[in-house]
Write a protein that holds these residues in place. Structure first.
Motif, PDB file in Angstrom:
ATOM      1  N   ARG A  36     -27.225  24.484 -75.769  1.00  0.00           N
ATOM      2  CA  ARG A  36     -27.977  24.712 -74.305  1.00  0.00           C
ATOM      3  C   ARG A  36     -25.604  24.981 -74.151  1.00  0.00           C
ATOM      4  O   ARG A  36     -25.324  25.966 -73.244  1.00  0.00           O
ATOM      5  CB  ARG A  36     -27.261  23.486 -73.187  1.00  0.00           C
ATOM      6  N   ARG A  37     -24.796  24.488 -75.558  1.00  0.00           N
ATOM      7  CA  ARG A  37     -23.032  25.159 -74.245  1.00  0.00           C
ATOM      8  C   ARG A  37     -23.176  26.161 -74.850  1.00  0.00           C
ATOM      9  O   ARG A  37     -22.177  27.176 -73.978  1.00  0.00           O
ATOM     10  CB  ARG A  37     -22.378  23.688 -75.386  1.00  0.00           C
ATOM     11  N   THR A  38     -23.759  26.930 -76.306  1.00  0.00           N
ATOM     12  CA  THR A  38     -23.513  28.074 -76.721  1.00  0.00           C
ATOM     13  C   THR A  38     -23.903  28.594 -74.994  1.00  0.00           C
ATOM     14  O   THR A  38     -23.747  29.979 -75.250  1.00  0.00           O
ATOM     15  CB  THR A  38     -24.406  28.464 -77.551  1.00  0.00           C
ATOM     16  N   ILE A  39     -25.119  28.423 -75.053  1.00  0.00           N
ATOM     17  CA  ILE A  39     -26.159  29.611 -73.814  1.00  0.00           C
ATOM     18  C   ILE A  39     -24.939  29.527 -72.990  1.00  0.00           C
ATOM     19  O   ILE A  39     -24.203  30.573 -71.922  1.00  0.00           O
ATOM     20  CB  ILE A  39     -27.405  29.122 -73.180  1.00  0.00           C
ATOM     21  N   PHE A  40     -24.474  28.325 -71.895  1.00  0.00           N
ATOM     22  CA  PHE A  40     -23.536  28.977 -71.561  1.00  0.00           C
ATOM     23  C   PHE A  40     -22.155  29.402 -71.763  1.00  0.00           C
ATOM     24  O   PHE A  40     -21.408  30.368 -70.823  1.00  0.00           O
ATOM     25  CB  PHE A  40     -22.714  26.921 -71.273  1.00  0.00           C
ATOM     26  N   ARG A  41     -21.096  29.279 -72.810  1.00  0.00           N
ATOM     27  CA  ARG A  41     -20.756  29.982 -73.372  1.00  0.00           C
ATOM     28  C   ARG A  41     -20.835  32.055 -73.159  1.00  0.00           C
ATOM     29  O   ARG A  41     -20.018  32.901 -73.075  1.00  0.00           O
ATOM     30  CB  ARG A  41     -20.336  29.878 -74.539  1.00  0.00           C
ATOM     31  N   ASP A  42     -22.368  32.265 -73.509  1.00  0.00           N
ATOM     32  CA  ASP A  42     -22.905  33.697 -73.503  1.00  0.00           C
ATOM     33  C   ASP A  42     -22.447  34.440 -72.438  1.00  0.00           C
ATOM     34  O   ASP A  42     -22.555  35.328 -71.596  1.00  0.00           O
ATOM     35  CB  ASP A  42     -24.523  33.754 -73.796  1.00  0.00           C
ATOM     36  N   ILE A  43     -23.397  33.087 -71.825  1.00  0.00           N
ATOM     37  CA  ILE A  43     -23.434  33.149 -69.907  1.00  0.00           C
ATOM     38  C   ILE A  43     -22.221  34.154 -69.094  1.00  0.00           C
ATOM     39  O   ILE A  43     -21.691  34.798 -68.631  1.00  0.00           O
ATOM     40  CB  ILE A  43     -24.400  32.218 -69.261  1.00  0.00           C
ATOM     41  N   LYS A  44     -21.015  33.600 -69.688  1.00  0.00           N
ATOM     42  CA  LYS A  44     -19.871  33.690 -69.083  1.00  0.00           C
ATOM     43  C   LYS A  44     -19.041  34.788 -69.936  1.00  0.00           C
ATOM     44  O   LYS A  44     -18.713  35.633 -68.989  1.00  0.00           O
ATOM     45  CB  LYS A  44     -18.638  32.187 -69.572  1.00  0.00           C
TER      46      LYS A  44
END
Length: 325
Positions: A36-44
């Motif tokens: 999920r941390r990677t998804i947050f980075r990707d969304i940013k």
């Protein structure tokens, strides 16, 4: 993960977010097989790139509004990447399809519509993939004839040609009703009815010396297709009334290479216990395929028909005389 791998993940993420429903970070993480941390980075990353990734607090999920990306085409980024790659490579003046240089301009326009942050990734991806085609025919000075043929075809007007005919062994003048434009075997060809020959013929654009669109209109035969015209020709030359079932045995050194290519719509492969491969094909005429067979030298043996065996035998004997001399 490599930058190319990240691009693929961002593409998948964007397509999912543009699908019309809202996804939470756990669903996106499971879909992309990351944390999920990677998804947050990707969304940013997407948001920093100018892509309007929206958050719905009531549903605790993310989405991208439809119609906000690459207007007015609504291409997905994956589709844009594919078009850019093909447009850049096929529009190359040296290794692409002749007269399609404007496709490179189209690729630049597509790239200019990408968000700033993604342009770098896209540029890296397209620079890492190359499409090498076979050497092309020298068509310098022929683009005007290609463009006139294209205009004549679309407006259904006959085109007058002065043409260096290898078949007639002289320069001819004929009025052509262009039914099709075909790019094959490294060059562009006009296929249409010739007033001089009173039949449908194939004209190499590079051999046109002069061309002029006339006011005479034509109507293509309703049943005309390239498939019917070319029949079972090995490439472009159909010898009517000369259909032959050809069998060529390839030695193990080249058999696998031959088998990996779809050379003809009728081909059939039979593998033998000794590692040789029998290549079966039905062609309208043996002359075109004979040159292909001879390119494999002593690694190819014609088993049938006898007429093709005799043709290649004669050529090999002539070659032997040349090299003995």
């Amino acid at each position: 993960m490599s930058s190319i791998g990240k691009i693929r993940r961002l593409l998948n993420l964007m397509e999912r977010l543009q699908s019309g429903r809202i996804y939470n970070t756990k669903e996106l993480a499971d879909f992309c097989n990351v944390s999920r941390r990677t998804i947050f980075r990707d969304i940013k990353t997407l948001q920093d790139s100018g892509i309007p990734v929206l958050y719905d607090a009531s549903k605790t999920g993310y989405w991208i509004s439809s119609g906000t990306y690459l207007p007015p085409t609504d291409f997905t980024l994956a589709e844009t990447l594919s078009l850019m790659l093909l447009a850049q490579e096929m529009g190359s003046s040296k290794r692409g399809v002749p007269f399609q240089g404007v496709s490179r301009d189209a690729a630049l326009k597509l790239q200019s519509n990408l968000p700033n942050h993604l342009r770098q990734y896209v540029g890296e991806l397209t620079a890492s993939v190359k499409i090498n085609t076979e050497p092309q025919a020298d068509l310098d000075g022929s683009q005007q004839h290609y463009e006139r043929a294209l205009e004549a075809l679309t407006s259904r007007k006959k085109i007058r040609l002065r043409y260096n005919s290898l078949y007639d062994r002289k320069v001819i003048r004929t009025l052509v009703s262009p039914y099709r434009l075909l790019f094959q075997r490294r060059a562009w060809y006009i296929i249409g009815r010739s007033s001089m020959h009173r039949a449908v013929r194939t004209f190499h654009v590079g051999r046109i010396q002069d061309s002029e669109i006339t006011d005479d209109e034509f109507t293509p035969p309703p049943r005309f297709t390239l498939q019917r015209y070319l029949g079972n020709a090995w490439n472009l030359v159909r010898e009517r009334g000369a259909r032959s079932d050809v069998v060529v045995r390839f030695q193990p050194l080249v058999a696998q290479n031959v088998a990996e290519v779809s050379w003809h719509k009728t081909q059939r492969l039979v593998w033998n216990p000794d590692g040789t491969m029998d290549f079966h094909v039905t062609v309208d005429g043996i002359h075109e395929i004979s040159w292909w067979i001879m390119g494999y030298a002593d690694q190819a043996e014609v088993l049938q028909p006898s007429s093709l065996v005799d043709l290649i035998t004669t050529r090999v004997q002539r070659m032997a005389k040349i090299y003995k001399a």
